[in-house]
Design an enzyme around this catalytic site. Structure first.
Site, PDB file in Angstrom:
ATOM      1  N   PRO A  42      -6.645  26.662 -26.582  1.00 28.85           N
ATOM      2  CA  PRO A  42      -6.930  25.801 -25.233  1.00 28.85           C
ATOM      3  C   PRO A  42      -6.998  25.739 -24.332  1.00 28.85           C
ATOM      4  CG  PRO A  42      -7.074  24.186 -27.023  1.00 28.85           C
ATOM      5  CD  PRO A  42      -6.689  25.877 -27.596  1.00 28.85           C
ATOM      6  N   ASP A  43      -6.684  25.854 -23.142  1.00 29.15           N
ATOM      7  CA  ASP A  43      -6.124  25.605 -21.914  1.00 29.15           C
ATOM      8  C   ASP A  43      -5.679  23.817 -21.668  1.00 29.15           C
ATOM      9  OD1 ASP A  43      -8.688  25.956 -19.164  1.00 29.15           O
ATOM     10  OD2 ASP A  43      -8.566  24.647 -20.779  1.00 29.15           O
ATOM     11  N   PHE A  44      -5.641  23.609 -20.964  1.00 26.09           N
ATOM     12  CA  PHE A  44      -4.963  21.782 -20.658  1.00 26.09           C
ATOM     13  C   PHE A  44      -6.088  21.594 -20.054  1.00 26.09           C
ATOM     14  CE2 PHE A  44      -1.445  22.458 -22.431  1.00 26.09           C
ATOM     15  CZ  PHE A  44      -0.568  23.891 -22.302  1.00 26.09           C
ATOM     16  N   ARG A  45      -6.905  21.857 -18.444  1.00 27.39           N
ATOM     17  CA  ARG A  45      -8.006  21.119 -17.923  1.00 27.39           C
ATOM     18  C   ARG A  45      -8.906  20.897 -18.020  1.00 27.39           C
ATOM     19  NH1 ARG A  45      -2.280  21.639 -16.611  1.00 27.39           N
ATOM     20  NH2 ARG A  45      -1.068  19.714 -16.301  1.00 27.39           N
ATOM     21  N   GLN A 115       3.841  30.394 -17.734  1.00 24.06           N
ATOM     22  CA  GLN A 115       3.548  28.903 -17.934  1.00 24.06           C
ATOM     23  C   GLN A 115       2.959  28.307 -19.458  1.00 24.06           C
ATOM     24  OE1 GLN A 115       1.989  26.418 -14.951  1.00 24.06           O
ATOM     25  NE2 GLN A 115       0.462  27.814 -14.779  1.00 24.06           N
ATOM     26  N   ASN A 116       2.963  29.609 -20.213  1.00 22.60           N
ATOM     27  CA  ASN A 116       2.648  29.251 -21.507  1.00 22.60           C
ATOM     28  C   ASN A 116       3.162  29.471 -22.599  1.00 22.60           C
ATOM     29  OD1 ASN A 116       0.409  29.638 -20.271  1.00 22.60           O
ATOM     30  ND2 ASN A 116      -0.197  31.402 -20.873  1.00 22.60           N
ATOM     31  N   ILE A 117       3.063  28.924 -23.068  1.00 20.62           N
ATOM     32  CA  ILE A 117       3.923  28.121 -24.387  1.00 20.62           C
ATOM     33  C   ILE A 117       3.884  29.471 -25.872  1.00 20.62           C
ATOM     34  CG2 ILE A 117       4.686  26.272 -23.835  1.00 20.62           C
ATOM     35  CD1 ILE A 117       3.348  24.928 -25.766  1.00 20.62           C
ATOM     36  N   ASP A 118       2.728  30.025 -25.781  1.00 18.10           N
ATOM     37  CA  ASP A 118       2.827  30.359 -26.562  1.00 18.10           C
ATOM     38  C   ASP A 118       3.088  32.149 -27.023  1.00 18.10           C
ATOM     39  OD1 ASP A 118      -0.682  32.026 -24.546  1.00 18.10           O
ATOM     40  OD2 ASP A 118       1.392  32.694 -24.928  1.00 18.10           O
ATOM     41  N   HIS A 135       8.443  27.374 -18.645  1.00 19.41           N
ATOM     42  CA  HIS A 135       8.723  25.880 -19.611  1.00 19.41           C
ATOM     43  C   HIS A 135       8.116  26.420 -20.358  1.00 19.41           C
ATOM     44  CE1 HIS A 135       4.235  24.823 -16.576  1.00 19.41           C
ATOM     45  NE2 HIS A 135       5.708  25.371 -15.821  1.00 19.41           N
ATOM     46  N   CYS A 175      23.340  14.423 -35.893  1.00 27.65           N
ATOM     47  CA  CYS A 175      23.679  12.914 -35.254  1.00 27.65           C
ATOM     48  C   CYS A 175      21.933  12.538 -35.531  1.00 27.65           C
ATOM     49  CB  CYS A 175      23.599  13.577 -33.312  1.00 27.65           C
ATOM     50  SG  CYS A 175      21.914  13.803 -33.047  1.00 27.65           S
ATOM     51  N   THR A 214      -4.860  29.836 -14.198  1.00 30.14           N
ATOM     52  CA  THR A 214      -3.659  28.823 -13.980  1.00 30.14           C
ATOM     53  C   THR A 214      -4.602  28.052 -12.840  1.00 30.14           C
ATOM     54  OG1 THR A 214      -1.792  27.518 -12.855  1.00 30.14           O
ATOM     55  CG2 THR A 214      -2.263  29.992 -12.051  1.00 30.14           C
ATOM     56  N   SER A 215      -4.370  26.270 -13.058  1.00 32.66           N
ATOM     57  CA  SER A 215      -4.760  25.452 -12.298  1.00 32.66           C
ATOM     58  C   SER A 215      -3.961  25.131 -11.202  1.00 32.66           C
ATOM     59  CB  SER A 215      -5.529  24.268 -12.683  1.00 32.66           C
ATOM     60  OG  SER A 215      -3.656  23.661 -13.493  1.00 32.66           O
ATOM     61  N   CYS A 258     -11.402  35.371 -16.532  1.00 31.21           N
ATOM     62  CA  CYS A 258     -10.653  36.628 -16.024  1.00 31.21           C
ATOM     63  C   CYS A 258     -10.364  37.785 -17.095  1.00 31.21           C
ATOM     64  CB  CYS A 258      -8.921  36.224 -16.213  1.00 31.21           C
ATOM     65  SG  CYS A 258      -8.201  35.422 -17.954  1.00 31.21           S
TER      66      CYS A 258
HETATM   67  N1  APR Z   1     -10.715  33.662 -17.112  1.00 33.63           N
HETATM   68  C1  APR Z   1     -10.664  33.134 -15.724  1.00 33.63           C
HETATM   69  N2  APR Z   1      -9.830  31.562 -15.367  1.00 33.63           N
HETATM   70  C2  APR Z   1      -9.538  31.027 -16.951  1.00 33.63           C
HETATM   71  C3  APR Z   1     -10.209  30.805 -17.784  1.00 33.63           C
HETATM   72  C4  APR Z   1     -10.512  32.201 -18.391  1.00 33.63           C
HETATM   73  N3  APR Z   1     -11.268  33.145 -19.596  1.00 33.63           N
HETATM   74  N4  APR Z   1     -10.267  29.972 -19.062  1.00 33.63           N
HETATM   75  C5  APR Z   1      -9.323  29.497 -18.615  1.00 33.63           C
HETATM   76  N5  APR Z   1      -9.393  28.891 -17.079  1.00 33.63           N
HETATM   77  C6  APR Z   1      -8.825  28.864 -15.647  1.00 33.63           C
HETATM   78  C7  APR Z   1      -9.265  27.770 -15.692  1.00 33.63           C
HETATM   79  O1  APR Z   1     -10.685  26.926 -14.856  1.00 33.63           O
HETATM   80  C8  APR Z   1      -8.268  26.801 -14.508  1.00 33.63           C
HETATM   81  O2  APR Z   1      -8.273  26.720 -13.775  1.00 33.63           O
HETATM   82  O3  APR Z   1      -7.722  29.240 -16.165  1.00 33.63           O
HETATM   83  C9  APR Z   1      -7.082  27.383 -15.269  1.00 33.63           C
HETATM   84  C10 APR Z   1      -5.975  26.909 -16.314  1.00 33.63           C
HETATM   85  O4  APR Z   1      -5.607  25.398 -16.703  1.00 33.63           O
HETATM   86  P1  APR Z   1      -5.246  24.591 -16.996  1.00 33.63           P
HETATM   87  O5  APR Z   1      -5.544  24.625 -17.835  1.00 33.63           O
HETATM   88  O6  APR Z   1      -4.007  23.313 -15.957  1.00 33.63           O
HETATM   89  O7  APR Z   1      -3.663  25.070 -17.483  1.00 33.63           O
HETATM   90  P2  APR Z   1      -2.415  26.194 -17.115  1.00 33.63           P
HETATM   91  O8  APR Z   1      -2.136  25.933 -15.323  1.00 33.63           O
HETATM   92  O9  APR Z   1      -1.485  26.748 -17.330  1.00 33.63           O
HETATM   93  O10 APR Z   1      -1.483  24.743 -16.737  1.00 33.63           O
HETATM   94  C11 APR Z   1       0.576  24.344 -16.109  1.00 33.63           C
HETATM   95  O11 APR Z   1       0.672  21.708 -17.462  1.00 33.63           O
HETATM   96  O12 APR Z   1       0.404  20.391 -19.204  1.00 33.63           O
HETATM   97  C12 APR Z   1       0.504  21.466 -18.015  1.00 33.63           C
HETATM   98  O13 APR Z   1       2.965  22.516 -19.426  1.00 33.63           O
HETATM   99  C13 APR Z   1       1.884  22.837 -18.957  1.00 33.63           C
HETATM  100  O14 APR Z   1       1.678  25.175 -18.498  1.00 33.63           O
HETATM  101  C14 APR Z   1       0.772  23.669 -18.308  1.00 33.63           C
HETATM  102  C15 APR Z   1       0.816  23.682 -17.002  1.00 33.63           C
END
Ligand code: APR
Length: 282
Positions: A42-45, A115-118, A135, A175, A214-215, A258
């Protein structure tokens, strides 16, 4: 639209043509969690499906606390409960990762900021020295106090095997501090390599920048696209417009899934994304 405007306004077709003609030799990617969602991470937001909408079971004061260093000290169980779901090993690279590998194999990749840790960029086969894991990642683990390293094998054994059915917090042998993977938590600095590469790469070394999944919410990573020279084409592959992408005449926004859109882009370039059918760049 006037003649010069059409030259300014790039399209996926025109950029693919220029890639084929060898016009772009220094491609820089800037990517986030959206390029791994189709792998099952899952993404984050994204509302509803993003990680931060699904952490109620951890009783966090706020979602990002799960990756906050001061909260980890008080309640390490929250992170380690989540870590078992995110730990690399059970996910495969997506078509977007394969596209980045293809650009690398064609000798056109200058840098991949993620930014991904995977670690799916590495698993896909992108050259390690081109990848900047801004990250951090699960690749290594250190004590948060004395920085003593712990191997992945030992960490996994302690956390998930030492007490079956229970999550045990790994403690430093030296420690007794908490050990955590080298993921950059809120409140920690980004790796030196991020800033060193940023100094080398911006503003003018890229001739094509691709931002994806990314957002652009988290600084300093979120500032990277704005550091790109004005005459460099910036393509965004994302569900929605983010950051300042779209404010320049030579920006190209490809909104939607994407993976689907990058498959179309690869086709326009005449490239296959499968490793077997890729010819090595001579
Ligand atoms: N195709 C295109 N866009 C997508 C898809 C997809 N299949 N799935 C998700 N997205 C978009 C979402 O709409 C969003 O705009 O990817 C973006 C993901 O944004 P976030 O969930 O905020 O992830 P990210 O930008 O990587 O977060 C940045 O936040 O919590 C921290 O360290 C964490 O590295 C992470 C950082």
């Amino acid at each position: 639209m006037s003649e010069e405007d059409t030259q300014l306004k790039p399209t996926l077709e025109s950029v693919a043509e220029q890639l084929k003609e060898g016009k772009f030799k220094n491609v820089i990617f800037m990517v986030g969690a959206g390029i791994s969602t189709s792998a099952g991470i899952p993404d984050f937001r994204t509302p509803g499906t993003g990680l931060y909408s699904n952490l109620q079971r951890l009783n966090l004061p706020y979602p990002e606390a799960v990756f906050d260093i001061s909260y980890l000290r008080r309640n390490p169980l929250a992170f380690y409960t989540l870590a078992s779901e995110l730990y690399p090993g059970k996910f495969e690279p997506t078509d977007f990762h394969k596209f980045m590998r293809t650009v690398d194999r064609k000798g056109l990749l200058r840098r991949l900021y993620t930014q991904n840790i995977d670690t799916l960029e590495r698993i896909a086969g992108v050259s390690g020295e081109k990848i900047i894991e801004a990250h951090g990642s699960f690749a290594k683990n250190h004590c948060i106090d004395c920085k003593t390293e712990m191997s992945n094998e030992e960490l996994k054994r302690i956390v998930w095997e030492s007490n079956p059915g229970k999550t045990t917090i790994p403690k430093c042998k030296k420690c007794r501090g908490i050990v955590k993977p080298d993921i950059v938590f809120f409140g920690e600095g980004l790796p030196r390599a991020f800033f060193d590469s940023m100094d080398e790469d911006f503003p003018e070394s890229a001739d094509l920048v691709i931002v994806a999944g990314t957002s652009l919410t988290v600084s300093p990573f979120s500032q990277l696209p704005e550091m790109v020279d004005d005459d460099c084409i910036r393509i965004l592959f994302n569900m929605d417009a983010v950051g300042d992408l779209g404010t320049r005449d030579n920006d190209l926004l490809i909104l939607g899934d994407c993976d689907k859109n990058v498959r179309k882009f690869a086709e326009l370039c005449g490239w296959s994304l499968d490793e077997e059918s890729e010819e090595e760049t001579s």
